[in-house]
Scaffold this motif. Structure first.
Motif, PDB file in Angstrom:
ATOM      1  N   GLN A   4       0.828  -1.206   0.000  1.00  0.00           N
ATOM      2  CA  GLN A   4       0.000   0.000   0.000  1.00  0.00           C
ATOM      3  C   GLN A   4       0.862   1.256   0.000  1.00  0.00           C
ATOM      4  O   GLN A   4       0.531   2.258  -0.632  1.00  0.00           O
ATOM      5  CB  GLN A   4      -0.926   0.001   1.216  1.00  0.00           C
ATOM      6  CG  GLN A   4      -1.849   1.221   1.280  1.00  0.00           C
ATOM      7  CD  GLN A   4      -2.787   1.185   2.466  1.00  0.00           C
ATOM      8  OE1 GLN A   4      -2.833   0.208   3.191  1.00  0.00           O
ATOM      9  NE2 GLN A   4      -3.535   2.251   2.674  1.00  0.00           N
ATOM     10  N   GLU A  35      -3.384  -4.140  -0.353  1.00  0.00           N
ATOM     11  CA  GLU A  35      -4.127  -2.878  -0.394  1.00  0.00           C
ATOM     12  C   GLU A  35      -3.486  -1.937  -1.423  1.00  0.00           C
ATOM     13  O   GLU A  35      -3.119  -0.793  -1.100  1.00  0.00           O
ATOM     14  CB  GLU A  35      -4.136  -2.212   0.989  1.00  0.00           C
ATOM     15  CG  GLU A  35      -4.760  -3.043   2.100  1.00  0.00           C
ATOM     16  CD  GLU A  35      -6.280  -2.936   2.144  1.00  0.00           C
ATOM     17  OE1 GLU A  35      -6.869  -2.287   1.249  1.00  0.00           O
ATOM     18  OE2 GLU A  35      -6.879  -3.511   3.073  1.00  0.00           O
ATOM     19  N   GLY A  80      -5.146   1.620  -1.830  1.00  0.00           N
ATOM     20  CA  GLY A  80      -5.727   2.223  -0.637  1.00  0.00           C
ATOM     21  C   GLY A  80      -5.308   3.658  -0.392  1.00  0.00           C
ATOM     22  O   GLY A  80      -6.028   4.410   0.268  1.00  0.00           O
ATOM     23  N   THR A 121      -7.624  -6.656   0.166  1.00  0.00           N
ATOM     24  CA  THR A 121      -8.259  -5.350   0.269  1.00  0.00           C
ATOM     25  C   THR A 121      -9.454  -5.426   1.212  1.00  0.00           C
ATOM     26  O   THR A 121      -9.977  -6.506   1.479  1.00  0.00           O
ATOM     27  CB  THR A 121      -8.709  -4.834  -1.110  1.00  0.00           C
ATOM     28  OG1 THR A 121      -9.220  -3.496  -0.985  1.00  0.00           O
ATOM     29  CG2 THR A 121      -9.797  -5.723  -1.703  1.00  0.00           C
TER      30      THR A 121
END
Length: 332
Positions: A71, A148, A151, A180
């Motif tokens: 992420q 993620e 994100g 996710t």
């Protein structure tokens, strides 16, 4: 295990070659731990992890042939974009000239051919995400792990990058496992979705099947909105015989709202109708949502905004109706 707590319990999952599999769940469901086990950052307390039939449970992460996108992107801040992409190739012993050719081709593929000499801090969030994806793919790993991945992006950029991810998956055909908590992202990207709850798999299926026919109340509510028809005020009509011990469920977009005195629909014989009172209306651009009270329960409707559409206000009495064939049944 984290002390006496099992973050993942009885996880049994087979990933098909070339598919895009998403592990979806709320915070604390075990989805990130599952990905860390696959990546080799966490060792399983029992069981095995196999890739192409070979056990890798005891193989450290740096010795696994895999691409990973975090992420936070995890780009090397002291290296240029080109050097970030070149790093995994250099670690594999590729010659300099060949590395340069690979980097040029990959930068062109992710539409960053003019950014090779920039530093990561000079890029936007979307550009950094493209660099992270390119770095994960450039060494041609057999599979890709995404933690993620979108994100940190705003909504418009996230939707743009969803399209880019789908395009890259089609082009490279990599077996991809994505973690996710974003339901829309999972529905958009995945061939299959694994919904986790409390460290265990709640349900695994295609996006369409999970959304249209969730097995449990948790999946129905987590993957979108759901009307659970627990109501003494009326008996739910439906096609067929409901499984024992289940609850009737109806998606909000399957519920039609009209004035109480509006003419009945042409297919009224296939529908169930009830009268309720509007308690709230939410305008969300392309969609309009109503909260309608029917006795002791609140039903949600969702319809696309169209010109000439009648708009109801709190206090209005309305008729709700839906096809009996749209009723689904979930376990509690």
């Amino acid at each position: 295990m984290y002390g006496s707590i099992a973050a993942v319990k009885d996880l049994s999952l087979r990933v098909r070659r070339g598919e895009f599999l998403t592990i979806l769940g709320p915070s604390g469901s075990g989805k990130t731990t599952a990905l860390m086990l696959l990546a080799g950052f966490v060792a399983p307390s029992k069981g095995d992890i196999r890739i192409a039939g070979k056990s890798v449970a005891s193989v450290p992460s740096y010795r696994r042939d895999q691409g990973i996108v975090f992420q936070s992107y995890a780009l090397f801040p002291h290296l240029t974009v080109g050097a970030n992409l070149e790093f995994p190739l250099e670690m594999r012993g590729m010659k300099a000239a060949e590395r340069t050719n690979h980097v040029v081709r990959m930068l062109k593929r992710v539409h960053l051919e003019d950014f090779g000499h920039r530093m990561p801090s000079q890029l936007s969030g979307g550009q950094q995400q493209r660099v992270a994806l390119a770095r994960a793919l450039i060494a041609d790993p057999p599979f890709l792990l995404l933690d993620e991945p979108l994100g940190a992006l705003d909504r418009n950029l996230r939707e743009e990058m969803q399209g880019e991810l789908k395009s890259l998956h089609r082009e490279f055909g990599k077996t991809t496992i994505c973690v996710t908590h974003d339901q829309e992202e999972a529905l958009t990207l995945s061939d299959r979705i694994v919904v986790m709850r409390g460290g265990q798999i709640e349900q695994t299926d295609t996006p369409e099947s999970l959304y249209d026919r969730p097995a449990t109340r948790f999946v129905a509510n987590f993957l979108g909105e759901a009307n659970i028809l627990e109501c003494p005020e009326f008996k739910v009509e439906h096609d067929g015989t409901p499984p024992s011990g289940t609850l009737a469920m109806l998606r909000p977009e399957r519920v039609c709202v009209a004035a109480r005195t509006a003419p009945k629909r042409a297919d009224a014989d296939q529908r169930q109708s009830i009268i309720g009172t509007v308690e709230g209306m939410i305008y969300a651009g392309a969609l309009r949502k109503y909260h309608v009270r029917v006795g002791s329960i609140m039903l949600i409707t969702r319809e696309h905004v169209a010109s000439g559409q009648q708009i109801f206000q709190p206090g209005d009495e309305v008729r709700l109706d839906w096809l009996r064939s749209d009723v689904r049944f979930v376990t509690a």
